[in-house]
Design a protein around this motif. Structure first.
Motif, PDB file in Angstrom:
ATOM      1  N   GLU A 223       0.776  -1.194  -0.089  1.00 22.52           N
ATOM      2  CA  GLU A 223      -0.046   0.004  -0.034  1.00 22.52           C
ATOM      3  C   GLU A 223       1.015   1.274  -0.020  1.00 22.52           C
ATOM      4  O   GLU A 223       0.210   2.365   0.211  1.00 22.52           O
ATOM      5  N   ASN A 224       2.149   1.133  -0.023  1.00 22.89           N
ATOM      6  CA  ASN A 224       3.085   2.291  -0.219  1.00 22.89           C
ATOM      7  C   ASN A 224       2.782   3.177  -1.586  1.00 22.89           C
ATOM      8  O   ASN A 224       2.035   2.545  -2.301  1.00 22.89           O
ATOM      9  N   VAL A 225       3.434   4.270  -1.568  1.00 22.14           N
ATOM     10  CA  VAL A 225       3.025   5.323  -2.679  1.00 22.14           C
ATOM     11  C   VAL A 225       4.316   4.637  -3.701  1.00 22.14           C
ATOM     12  O   VAL A 225       5.477   4.389  -3.596  1.00 22.14           O
ATOM     13  N   PHE A 226       3.814   4.420  -5.096  1.00 20.02           N
ATOM     14  CA  PHE A 226       4.682   4.060  -6.006  1.00 20.02           C
ATOM     15  C   PHE A 226       4.738   5.229  -7.134  1.00 20.02           C
ATOM     16  O   PHE A 226       3.770   5.615  -7.376  1.00 20.02           O
ATOM     17  N   LEU A 227       5.956   5.206  -7.504  1.00 26.59           N
ATOM     18  CA  LEU A 227       6.298   6.337  -8.560  1.00 26.59           C
ATOM     19  C   LEU A 227       7.047   5.682  -9.804  1.00 26.59           C
ATOM     20  O   LEU A 227       8.252   4.936  -9.438  1.00 26.59           O
ATOM     21  N   PHE A 228       6.405   5.755 -11.008  1.00 27.41           N
ATOM     22  CA  PHE A 228       7.075   5.017 -11.924  1.00 27.41           C
ATOM     23  C   PHE A 228       7.912   5.926 -13.086  1.00 27.41           C
ATOM     24  O   PHE A 228       7.238   6.912 -13.211  1.00 27.41           O
ATOM     25  N   ARG A 229       8.961   5.343 -13.342  1.00 26.74           N
ATOM     26  CA  ARG A 229       9.798   6.238 -14.294  1.00 26.74           C
ATOM     27  C   ARG A 229      10.260   5.306 -15.429  1.00 26.74           C
ATOM     28  O   ARG A 229      10.761   4.280 -15.099  1.00 26.74           O
ATOM     29  N   THR A 230      10.481   5.997 -16.635  1.00 29.15           N
ATOM     30  CA  THR A 230      10.873   5.093 -17.686  1.00 29.15           C
ATOM     31  C   THR A 230      12.507   5.100 -17.722  1.00 29.15           C
ATOM     32  O   THR A 230      13.165   6.075 -17.787  1.00 29.15           O
ATOM     33  N   PHE A 231      13.006   4.062 -18.073  1.00 29.76           N
ATOM     34  CA  PHE A 231      14.459   3.999 -18.247  1.00 29.76           C
ATOM     35  C   PHE A 231      14.631   3.389 -19.608  1.00 29.76           C
ATOM     36  O   PHE A 231      14.189   2.330 -20.006  1.00 29.76           O
ATOM     37  N   GLN A 232      15.389   4.044 -20.589  1.00 30.47           N
ATOM     38  CA  GLN A 232      15.668   3.500 -22.124  1.00 30.47           C
ATOM     39  C   GLN A 232      16.742   2.514 -21.947  1.00 30.47           C
ATOM     40  O   GLN A 232      17.893   3.032 -22.169  1.00 30.47           O
ATOM     41  N   PHE A 233      16.452   1.369 -21.950  1.00 32.21           N
ATOM     42  CA  PHE A 233      17.443   0.414 -22.031  1.00 32.21           C
ATOM     43  C   PHE A 233      18.290   0.272 -23.552  1.00 32.21           C
ATOM     44  O   PHE A 233      19.448  -0.160 -23.452  1.00 32.21           O
ATOM     45  N   SER A 234      17.451   0.794 -24.552  1.00 37.83           N
ATOM     46  CA  SER A 234      18.107   0.980 -25.825  1.00 37.83           C
ATOM     47  C   SER A 234      18.943   2.120 -26.199  1.00 37.83           C
ATOM     48  O   SER A 234      19.337   2.221 -27.125  1.00 37.83           O
TER      49      SER A 234
END
Length: 744
Positions: free
Chosen positions: A513-524
């Motif tokens: 139930e914690n707050v989630f922050l999603f960020r994109t990382f460009q593996f390519s």
């Protein structure tokens, strides 16, 4: 398409070629348009030069307004709220199409040396609302503000409210920033949090905070040449003084601490002129959309105010700091659009004020500890700023009526007295909840968890879109809660590839139930000058590393993961919000609490430490150490550096001489102080490994487990490093899987 959850460092990669940029982006209609068009112009940002916290203002075509704004900007500079040194604060100026070029030039040349971005905004009406037809029914709203001689057009005031309620959050430029601080043209600052005696701060008081050397440290203790100490403080003190809290928060301007979504100057009680039907509309909207207020105390205050006084509370909107991601949330945007873009068009027909609707928004969608109601003692608005501006004009030899200034001062004194009473009445309702979070400070402490702001210490993971890994990761997250490794307010930051669907993010965010922050990382994405296709022929072993263990894993993924944890994670803007971060891999878990316990509970570390690891081992004799020690030694010689930790450096050398291998840290479990890894010398070393020729990490497959040891030996004193095994920590898919099976 840039989404709320997917803003990443790529948005900041372009260099700013000039100090002032003027972009012709128009937002013609604020309704129903995500504004992520293919030709949308957004401000170029270089993360090393430009702050992620912007200042925004909406100006009309009027010479007095422009002069007021210039004075406001200068006061922001004088009191260190606009940052002139790197990273610079960008100023966003929104205006109508008739804004004069000479006024833009005046702002650019006379008011600030910081980057200024001018954005024309076309004030069309929302679909279904005809301004000409509605004028007869609402002449009072349509004409408001037009008699003051400030260039405001009919419906201009309602359009301004609409802009700050809905329009600004749809503008592509704003979505490049984490926070936006609103400053109106008739606002100003007369003091700073670093001024010792009130009044205008001197260059000595503000200049030190602009110096690059000072920004390398968490705290600075001043000692003058004529000062001395004659004894020690008995036992020291860890007491936090409420009187100082304002200074602490003001130091974050023009941003806010990571736990907050909104800061305002005060909560007051408004007159009932412009609140007709607003309370009933809000109640009906909440019922229709199944909304329960996340801030029950504030909502109770709204209910009581309406029942007792037939009016509504308001925030002092002229000075506010807003977290863009919060105001871009789908539920918040839908509510705001109901106010401005849909029937009954309350902002246009009834002139519902954004000062009142902000309070409703916070009561409906923001938990109490996400709101900071904090008066900035140096902030002023309205006539007092007019007085100060005229005094400034007089000091520069420009004509001004002294008698008029004296009369205005008397008016200001009366207004300030009334405002103080109003603010005190309104603030008392929410201050109890606010004060709980205000007592928290950062982890500059020696032990225990008293005084830790858990919102500033995050768990960070880098994950790939592979079903089996994600199932294991979810189970691992649950062990963080089961064994009290994280607190309820600990944010979980997830970096992921651009192939991660939103549905999968939703699944992950349901794990705990914690707050989630999603960020994109460009593996390519690879460093400039490194061609992965060409390099594959020379380094197929490195390129394919880890692909045998994970089905369909792309080439270079393992190396990109190492590059991320070595260099790139510290460049991510979201990480800069935190004091410490704890790494947590997809194949890690906790099977028990820490038996001995630590000085400071995870995911924090005591103030004297910059790094906590689970243990130092001698790595296996592998090709992944090839040339790494020589590269580090050469780097020290070239940069005229000496190891800050001679003992650890000797261990590294001895291991290589006797075993032909290098020591490693258990990298899968580590807690790192962000300010240390953001230091210029540390980042330069890491970039030499991953971002510059000869791209040694990518070509040799060097492990971050070994690099961490070298970094600590080169840049961290021994007492800054905590090497302590967590008794409950486990790593490895097989080991954690056995633990999960034992729970069934």
């Amino acid at each position: 398409m840039i989404t709320n959850n997917d803003l990443d460092g790529d948005s900041y990669q372009h260099m700013i070629d000039s100090q002032v940029m003027e972009l012709g982006q128009e937002v013609q209609n604020f309704a129903g348009n995500d504004a992520d068009t293919n030709n949308a112009i957004i401000p170029p940002k270089d993360e090393d030069r430009i702050s992620r916290h912007a200042i925004a203002s909406l100006l009309n075509n009027d010479a007095t307004t422009v002069e007021q704004f210039c004075f406001a900007v200068k006061s922001l500079h004088q009191h260190n709220i606009i940052k002139s040194a790197t990273p610079e604060t960008i100023i966003l100026v929104f205006h109508e199409n008739d804004f004069r070029d000479k006024d833009k030039e005046f702002i650019q040349t006379d008011c600030t040396a910081n980057p200024v971005m001018f954005y024309p905004v076309t004030f069309s009406f929302p679909p279904g609302f005809d301004g000409a037809l509605e004028y007869d029914a609402n002449p009072r709203v349509a004409r408001q503000g037009t008699k003051k001689g400030r260039g405001r057009k009919e419906w201009g005031y309602a359009q301004m409210i609409r802009f700050w309620t809905t329009g600004i959050w749809e503008h592509p430029a704003v979505r490049e920033f984490d926070t936006v601080m609103r400053i109106d043209a008739d606002s100003c600052f007369v003091d700073s949090p670093f001024s010792s005696g009130g009044g205008m701060a001197s260059n000595e008081e503000t200049g030190i905070w602009e110096h690059p050397a000072v920004r390398e440290f968490d705290t600075v203790m001043r000692i003058d040449a004529d000062s001395c100490f004659v004894g020690s403080s008995a036992g020291g003190s860890t007491v936090s003084h409420d009187d100082d809290d304002g200074d602490v928060e003001d130091a974050f301007l023009p941003g806010i601490r990571g736990r907050y979504v909104y800061r305002n100057n005060a909560l007051g009680i408004s007159v009932n002129t412009w609140v007709k039907d607003l309370y009933g509309f809000a109640v009906t909207y909440m019922e229709a959309n199944g909304i329960s207020p996340l801030n029950p105390e504030l909502w109770k205050h709204i209910e009581d105010t309406w029942a007792d006084d037939a009016t509504l509370p308001f925030f002092h909107k002229n000075f506010e700091v807003s977290r863009v991601s919060f105001f871009r949330r789908a539920d918040v945007r839908k509510w705001h659009e109901a106010l401005t873009e849909r029937e009954p068009y309350g902002v246009f027909r009834l002139r519902w004020s954004d000062a009142n609707t902000r309070v409703l928004t916070m009561a409906m969608f923001a938990e109490p500890d996400r709101i900071l109601t904090r008066k900035h003692f140096g902030y002023r608005h309205g006539k007092e700023c007019d007085v100060l501006m005229k005094e400034d004009m007089a000091s520069r030899g420009e004509p001004v009526s002294v008698k008029k200034a004296e009369n205005m001062r008397e008016q200001v004194a009366t207004l300030e007295a009334v405002k103080y009473i109003t603010e005190e009445k309104g603030q008392s309702v929410v201050s109890v909840q606010m004060d709980k979070s205000e007592s928290f400070e950062s982890t500059e402490i020696e032990g225990g968890d008293k005084g830790i702001d858990w919102g500033k210490h995050a768990v960070v993971a880098l994950i790939e879109n592979e079903e089996q890994l994600l199932q294991s990761f979810c189970k691992g997250l649950k062990t963080l809660v089961t064994h009290h490794v994280v607190k309820p307010h600990t944010p979980i930051v997830i970096f992921h590839g651009d192939d991660m669907p939103n549905a999968r993010k939703d699944e992950i965010s349901q794990c705990i139930e914690n707050v989630f922050l999603f960020r994109t990382f460009q593996f390519s994405s690879f460093p400039e000058g490194f061609d992965p296709a060409l390099e594959f022929n020379t380094n197929p072993k490195v390129a394919k590393k880890g692909t045998d263990r994970i089905p369909k894993r792309p080439l270079w993924s393992y190396i990109q993961t190492t590059r991320f944890w070595t260099t790139l994670v510290w460049k991510e803007p979201i990480i800069h919000e935190f004091v410490t971060i704890m790494r947590f891999d997809t194949d890690s878990c906790f099977v028990a609490p820490d038996g001995e316990g630590g000085e400071v509970p995870l995911p924090a570390i005591a103030g004297r430490h910059v790094f906590h690891n689970n243990g130092l081992l001698v790595g296996d004799n592998t090709a992944w150490s090839h040339d790494l020690l020589e590269f580090a030694a050469s780097y020290l010689r070239t940069n005229d550096l000496k190891p800050r930790n001679p003992s650890l450096w000797n261990k590294v050398q001895t291991a290589w001489e006797t075993e032909k291998t290098l020591p490693i840290y258990h990298k899968h479990f580590e807690v790192s102080r962000v300010s240390f890894f953001r230091r210029t010398d540390v980042m330069k070393w890491h970039e030499a490994l991953t971002e510059m020729t000869p791209f040694s990490l990518l070509r040799h497959g060097w492990s971050d487990a070994r690099i961490r040891v070298l970094t600590m030996a080169m840049f961290a004193k021994s007492e800054w490093i905590l090497t302590k095994k967590h008794e409950g920590y486990r790593h490895g898919r097989t080991i954690c899987a056995e633990y999960y099976r034992s729970l069934k």
